[in-house]
Scaffold this active site. Structure first.
Site, short mmCIF file in Angstrom:
data_model
loop_
_atom_site.label_atom_id
_atom_site.label_comp_id
_atom_site.label_asym_id
_atom_site.label_seq_id
_atom_site.Cartn_x
_atom_site.Cartn_y
_atom_site.Cartn_z
CB SER A 153 -0.85 -0.02 1.28
OG SER A 153 -1.45 1.22 1.51
CE1 TYR A 201 -3.57 -1.93 5.49
CE2 TYR A 201 -3.15 0.32 4.77
CZ TYR A 201 -3.51 -0.99 4.48
OH TYR A 201 -3.80 -1.34 3.17
P1 NAP Z 1 -11.26 -6.44 1.38
O1 NAP Z 1 -12.22 -5.94 0.40
O2 NAP Z 1 -11.58 -6.34 2.83
O3 NAP Z 1 -10.87 -7.96 1.05
C1 NAP Z 1 -9.88 -8.59 1.84
C2 NAP Z 1 -9.91 -10.07 1.62
O4 NAP Z 1 -8.93 -10.67 2.49
C3 NAP Z 1 -11.25 -10.69 1.95
O5 NAP Z 1 -11.56 -11.70 1.02
C4 NAP Z 1 -11.01 -11.28 3.34
O6 NAP Z 1 -11.91 -12.35 3.50
C5 NAP Z 1 -9.55 -11.72 3.23
N1 NAP Z 1 -8.89 -11.87 4.52
C6 NAP Z 1 -8.77 -10.93 5.49
N2 NAP Z 1 -8.14 -11.45 6.54
C7 NAP Z 1 -7.82 -12.72 6.23
C8 NAP Z 1 -7.17 -13.77 6.92
N3 NAP Z 1 -6.72 -13.62 8.18
N4 NAP Z 1 -7.03 -14.96 6.31
C9 NAP Z 1 -7.49 -15.15 5.05
N5 NAP Z 1 -8.12 -14.20 4.35
C10 NAP Z 1 -8.29 -13.00 4.94
O7 NAP Z 1 -9.85 -5.70 1.18
P2 NAP Z 1 -9.15 -5.07 -0.13
O8 NAP Z 1 -9.35 -3.61 -0.08
O9 NAP Z 1 -9.52 -5.84 -1.34
O10 NAP Z 1 -7.64 -5.32 0.28
C11 NAP Z 1 -6.81 -6.29 -0.33
C12 NAP Z 1 -5.38 -5.89 -0.05
O11 NAP Z 1 -5.12 -4.63 -0.65
C13 NAP Z 1 -5.05 -5.75 1.44
O12 NAP Z 1 -3.77 -6.26 1.69
C14 NAP Z 1 -5.04 -4.24 1.64
O13 NAP Z 1 -4.22 -3.84 2.71
C15 NAP Z 1 -4.50 -3.78 0.31
N6 NAP Z 1 -4.82 -2.40 -0.04
C16 NAP Z 1 -6.11 -1.97 -0.05
C17 NAP Z 1 -6.38 -0.65 -0.36
C18 NAP Z 1 -7.80 -0.11 -0.38
O14 NAP Z 1 -7.96 1.13 -0.33
N7 NAP Z 1 -8.83 -0.95 -0.47
C19 NAP Z 1 -5.34 0.22 -0.65
C20 NAP Z 1 -4.02 -0.24 -0.63
C21 NAP Z 1 -3.78 -1.57 -0.32
P3 NAP Z 1 -12.37 -12.96 4.89
O15 NAP Z 1 -12.61 -11.81 5.82
O16 NAP Z 1 -13.56 -13.76 4.54
O17 NAP Z 1 -11.22 -13.82 5.30
#
Ligand code: NAP
Length: 239
Positions: free
Chosen positions: A142, A155
């Protein structure tokens, strides 16, 4: 890299960026290993993908912050689909609060999932990739892995650490023809961003999960010796 017939494994595949990655890789003809904690998400995604594309999908329900669960998930997918050609460490969580106010257990949860989760999965999957002398690992970090900000200590610490792991591992395994990169998106319109109260603003101008998936695919298709040090992606909204 030709992705058709390759095995691509995505953690956190049930929602947001992980789900978009799975759909994009399925369109390219990759066989998929999908990991997350919510079975219903992965079952629905598997059904949608196998209806639309002639690819194999193996799902593993696991909390990757628990070493045994991460190892079991990797072994189950390897058993179904073989050695991973692509591993995308995408699962992550984000909540925000000052260092003093955030509950220590919540602070630790960021490190457990965002760092140890990626480490456990990589630790389990990497030996077979090294033996095969091929592979791509993409760690979804990120902008918070490059710059700190108030309320982001948990984070940011987790994502800075993931950047460190990425750079070190890259240097360890390049000789085995394995490329390791990190993506550093800013805010993306996903359930994580909505639940964390991030300013997702105007959807038309906002980075969508499909955009991040496109960037990951672009990185995968580059020749193996080409490395984008960190593929920074910026939203079009001012921050
Ligand atoms: P999201 O919509 O909340 O999806 C996250 C996924 O990870 C879900 O499928 C969740 O499913 C799974 N997950 C969470 N904890 C887990 C665990 N302990 N074991 C296995 N699976 C797990 O999040 P997202 O925004 O797509 O984020 C994906 C990645 O991108 C993350 O690493 C985040 O830090 C990064 N990111 C996001 C953003 C943003 O603005 N959205 C920006 C920069 C980076 P379950 O809860 O069912 O396990």
């Amino acid at each position: 890299m030709e992705l058709r017939g390759k095995t691509a494994v995505i953690t956190g595949a049930g929602k947001g960026i992980g789900k978009a990655l799975a759909l994009a890789l399925a369109k390219e003809g990759a066989n998929l290993g999908l990991i997350s904690r919510t079975a219903a998400d992965l079952e629905a995604l598997k059904a949608a993908i196998t209806e639309a594309h002639d690819v194999k999908v193996s799902i593993a329900i696991a909390d990757i912050s628990v070493r045994e669960e991460a190892e079991r998930a990797v072994a189950a997918i390897q058993n179904d689909l073989g050695t991973f050609d692509v591993l995308i460490n995408n699962a992550g969580v984000a909540t925000f609060g000052t260092l003093v106010d955030m509950d220590p257990e919540e602070w630790k949860r960021h490190i457990d999932i965002n760092l140890f989760g990626a480490y456990y999965v990589t630790h389990a999957a990497l030996p077979a990739m090294i033996e095969k002398k091929a592979g791509n690992i993409i760690n979804v970090s990120s902008t918070a892995g490059e710059r700190g900000f108030a309320t982001g200590s948990a984070y940011c610490a987790s994502k800075f650490a993931l950047m460190g792991m990425t750079e070190a591992l890259f240097q360890e395994v390049r000789k085995f023809n394995i490329r390791v990169v990190a993506l550093t998106p800013s805010t993306v319109n996903t359930p994580l961003a909505v639940n964390a109260g991030l300013p997702i603003g105007d959807e038309d101008r906002m980075m969508q999960p499909e955009d991040v998936a496109e960037l990951a695919l672009t990185a995968l298709k580059l020749p193996d010796r080409v490395v984008i040090k960190t593929a920074g992606i910026w939203t079009t909204n001012p921050q």
